[in-house]
Design a protein around this motif. Structure first.
Motif, mmCIF file in Angstrom:
data_model
loop_
_atom_site.group_PDB
_atom_site.id
_atom_site.type_symbol
_atom_site.label_atom_id
_atom_site.label_comp_id
_atom_site.label_asym_id
_atom_site.label_seq_id
_atom_site.Cartn_x
_atom_site.Cartn_y
_atom_site.Cartn_z
ATOM 1 N N ILE A 82 0.861 -1.246 0.053
ATOM 2 C CA ILE A 82 -0.124 -0.061 -0.003
ATOM 3 C C ILE A 82 0.930 1.261 -0.128
ATOM 4 C CG2 ILE A 82 -1.683 1.422 1.161
ATOM 5 C CD1 ILE A 82 -2.656 -1.397 2.381
ATOM 6 N N TYR A 83 0.574 2.266 -0.707
ATOM 7 C CA TYR A 83 1.151 3.642 -0.741
ATOM 8 C C TYR A 83 -0.028 4.575 -0.277
ATOM 9 C CZ TYR A 83 3.297 7.953 -2.444
ATOM 10 O OH TYR A 83 3.771 9.174 -2.298
ATOM 11 N N VAL A 84 0.377 5.459 0.529
ATOM 12 C CA VAL A 84 -0.646 6.335 1.244
ATOM 13 C C VAL A 84 -0.115 7.747 0.996
ATOM 14 C CG1 VAL A 84 -1.890 7.153 3.157
ATOM 15 C CG2 VAL A 84 -1.576 4.706 2.890
ATOM 16 N N ASP A 85 -0.916 8.718 0.344
ATOM 17 C CA ASP A 85 -0.657 9.787 0.225
ATOM 18 C C ASP A 85 -1.625 10.843 -0.035
ATOM 19 O OD1 ASP A 85 1.123 12.065 -0.679
ATOM 20 O OD2 ASP A 85 1.919 11.224 -2.130
ATOM 21 N N GLY A 86 -1.460 12.210 -0.056
ATOM 22 C CA GLY A 86 -2.614 13.035 -0.264
ATOM 23 C C GLY A 86 -2.546 13.660 -1.911
ATOM 24 N N ALA A 87 -3.161 14.753 -1.979
ATOM 25 C CA ALA A 87 -3.405 14.868 -3.556
ATOM 26 C C ALA A 87 -3.945 16.392 -3.427
ATOM 27 C CB ALA A 87 -4.713 14.316 -4.206
ATOM 28 N N LYS A 98 -0.725 16.245 -8.285
ATOM 29 C CA LYS A 98 0.153 16.067 -6.911
ATOM 30 C C LYS A 98 1.445 16.969 -7.258
ATOM 31 C CE LYS A 98 0.800 12.440 -4.939
ATOM 32 N NZ LYS A 98 0.778 13.113 -3.595
ATOM 33 N N GLY A 99 2.079 17.298 -6.125
ATOM 34 C CA GLY A 99 3.152 18.013 -6.240
ATOM 35 C C GLY A 99 3.245 19.417 -5.667
ATOM 36 N N ILE A 120 -5.451 10.103 0.220
ATOM 37 C CA ILE A 120 -6.518 10.810 1.596
ATOM 38 C C ILE A 120 -6.361 12.186 1.444
ATOM 39 C CG2 ILE A 120 -5.728 8.859 3.199
ATOM 40 C CD1 ILE A 120 -3.253 10.656 4.239
ATOM 41 N N CYS A 121 -7.530 12.686 1.527
ATOM 42 C CA CYS A 121 -7.911 14.131 1.366
ATOM 43 C C CYS A 121 -9.083 14.624 1.941
ATOM 44 C CB CYS A 121 -7.417 14.875 -0.124
ATOM 45 S SG CYS A 121 -8.355 14.117 -1.433
ATOM 46 N N ASP A 122 -9.204 15.841 2.094
ATOM 47 C CA ASP A 122 -10.610 16.309 2.617
ATOM 48 C C ASP A 122 -11.415 16.640 1.030
ATOM 49 O OD1 ASP A 122 -10.688 19.471 1.735
ATOM 50 O OD2 ASP A 122 -8.581 19.212 2.599
ATOM 51 N N ALA A 123 -12.630 17.134 1.538
ATOM 52 C CA ALA A 123 -13.653 16.959 0.139
ATOM 53 C C ALA A 123 -13.396 18.367 -0.676
ATOM 54 C CB ALA A 123 -15.056 16.949 0.958
#
Ligand code: 5RP
Length: 223
Positions: A82-87, A98-99, A120-123
């Protein structure tokens, strides 16, 4: 709820996702940014289950190490569950920009190795069409003016990120004014410009799972 409370909630949900699905002793990829930072703080509680982690930036590696979480070199890892990251933005097809934190190239490399990309991010990050957030493009320093001219031909307005150097010693052009209706096509097109290391469109390798923090709770979407 505040933005930080939403990030905290989605970080906790991602920790539970990892604890439920990643086999004990397996490798976890960890992203970069403020949401990823909340996630790092959460996984300190389950570090004994992890075989190790791979970090997508130097800052993430330092934060993981600060919690006593083992950080591995990607070249020493055969598989990553698994890789977990925001956007910065994510569209209905699970393509992302991303970036924003400048770690796009290492993020893309780590994501390429992972079986499952959990975003993972907010709406506020979920948009019908991407492009309101400027698209980051990492470039070899001597090519920045050439790449900027080529990006302008594609209809964008590139701006050099002031005073910023990536972990790889390169520069970032942030491209404003795009409306990204063909994320795969644009990702490929930009990556063909000589001097581009990679761009922040994650369309060929988008998210498999989206954990989205909304005031009513954390929602789960699958690709
Ligand atoms: C860093 C990234 C981050 O994932 C993205 O910028 C989102 O960051 P944040 O969680 O702080 O909003 O791609 O390069």
């Amino acid at each position: 709820m505040t933005q930080d409370e939403l990030k905290q909630a989605v970080a906790r949900a991602a920790r539970d996702y990892v604890a439920d699905r990643l086999p004990v002793g397996a490798i976890l990829g960890v992203g970069t940014g403020s949401t990823a930072n909340f996630f790092i703080d959460e996984i300190a509680a389950i570090k004994g289950r992890l075989g190790g982690t791979v970090a997508s930036s130097e800052v993430t590696a330092r934060r993981l190490a600060g919690h006593g979480i083992r950080v591995l070199d990607l070249n020493d890892v055969d598989a990553m569950g698994i890789y977990v990251d925001g956007a910065d933005e994510i569209d209905p097809g699970m393509s992302m920009i991303k970036g924003g934190g400048g770690a796009l190239t290492r993020e893309k490399i780590v994501a390429a190795v992972a079986d499952t990309f959990v975003c993972i991010c907010d709406a506020s990050k979920r948009v019908p069409v991407m492009g309101r957030f400027p698209l980051p493009v990492e470039v070899i320093p001597m090519s920045s003016a050439h790449v900027a001219r080529e990006l302008a031909k594609l209809g964008g307005s590139p701006r050099l990120r002031d005073g910023f150097v990536t972990d790889n010693g390169n520069l970032i052009l942030d491209v404003h004014g795009l409306s990204i209706t063909d994320p795969v096509g644009l990702e490929d097109r930009i990556n063909q410009i000589v001097g581009v290391v990679t761009n922040g469109l994650f369309a060929r390798r988008g998210a498999d799972v989206l954990l989205l923090a909304a005031p009513e709770g954390v929602l789960t979407f699958q690709r």
